[in-house]
Design an enzyme around this catalytic site. Structure first.
Site, PDB file in Angstrom:
ATOM      1  CG  ASN A   1      -1.807  -1.306   1.181  1.00  8.19           C
ATOM      2  OD1 ASN A   1      -1.729  -2.095   2.114  1.00  8.19           O
ATOM      3  ND2 ASN A   1      -2.547  -1.560   0.116  1.00  8.19           N
TER       4      ASN A   1
ATOM      5  CB  VAL B   1       1.191   6.787   2.311  1.00  3.71           C
ATOM      6  CG1 VAL B   1       0.250   5.931   3.142  1.00  3.71           C
ATOM      7  CG2 VAL B   1       2.594   6.783   2.910  1.00  3.71           C
ATOM      8  CB  CYS B   2      -1.959   3.989  -1.662  1.00  2.00           C
ATOM      9  SG  CYS B   2      -3.546   3.733  -2.448  1.00  2.00           S
ATOM     10  CB  ILE B   3      -4.094   4.704   3.848  1.00  2.00           C
ATOM     11  CG1 ILE B   3      -3.641   6.106   4.244  1.00  2.00           C
ATOM     12  CG2 ILE B   3      -3.011   3.675   4.093  1.00  2.00           C
ATOM     13  CD1 ILE B   3      -3.259   6.253   5.712  1.00  2.00           C
TER      14      ILE B   3
END
Length: 173
Positions: free
Chosen positions: A84, A91-93
């Site tokens: 992720n 950051v991919c959240i």
């Protein structure tokens, strides 16, 4: 910032003061440059009892002019290997995705950015991401890391541990 403080800078200044007064375990955060409240540097300490334990991970939080209506971007400067986190460190959240409906249908609008989120809630979410034994493999940011988690977990774990060791060495250089 020489001009009159805007809503976003007042909010960020308040959050910075709060984090300085009452530090939260697991990370530290401050301004990259005292004259710019929109660029923060962050140090995340690898969460205990995880593959990331013992690591020191530097990152940047870049806030948009219209914060808190839209989320900041967070990018690790320390090399990371996680499904992720993009190869470039981004950051991919969910909570860092713009508010509203997800065009791909992976996320509920309530999981996405809301103006009530703070620097603390963002960083705690990232720590939670690093603490999770099962990263989100449905829509990975780093396809190669996701594939490795699925198909060769021991190699994935070894790569992460190597990055953790390197991050700890570099933190004290």
């Amino acid at each position: 910032m020489t001009s009159t403080p805007t809503g976003n800078t007042l909010i960020l200044r308040r959050q910075l003061a709060e984090l300085t007064k009452r530090p939260v375990e697991g990370f530290s955060a401050g301004l990259v440059d005292d004259d710019n409240l929109l660029e923060w540097e962050v140090m995340i300490i690898g969460p205990p009892d995880t593959m990331y334990e013992g690591g020191f991970f530097k990152a940047r939080l870049s806030f948009p002019e219209d914060f808190p209506l839209n989320p900041p971007k967070m990018r690790f400067i320390t090399p990371m290997w996680h499904p992720n986190i993009y190869a470039d460190g981004l950051v991919c959240i969910s909570i860092l995705h713009p508010p509203g409906e997800d065009q791909y249908g992976y996320e509920d609008s309530g999981e996405r950015w809301l103006p009530v989120h703070t620097v603390e809630s963002i960083l705690l979410s990232v720590i939670s991401l690093l603490s999770s034994d099962s990263p989100n493999l449905d829509s990975p940011a780093n396809v190669d890391a996701a594939k490795e988690v699925r198909e060769d977990f021991p190699t994935y774990k070894k790569k992460v541990r190597r990055l953790v060791r390197r991050s700890a060495e570099e933190a004290f250089d």
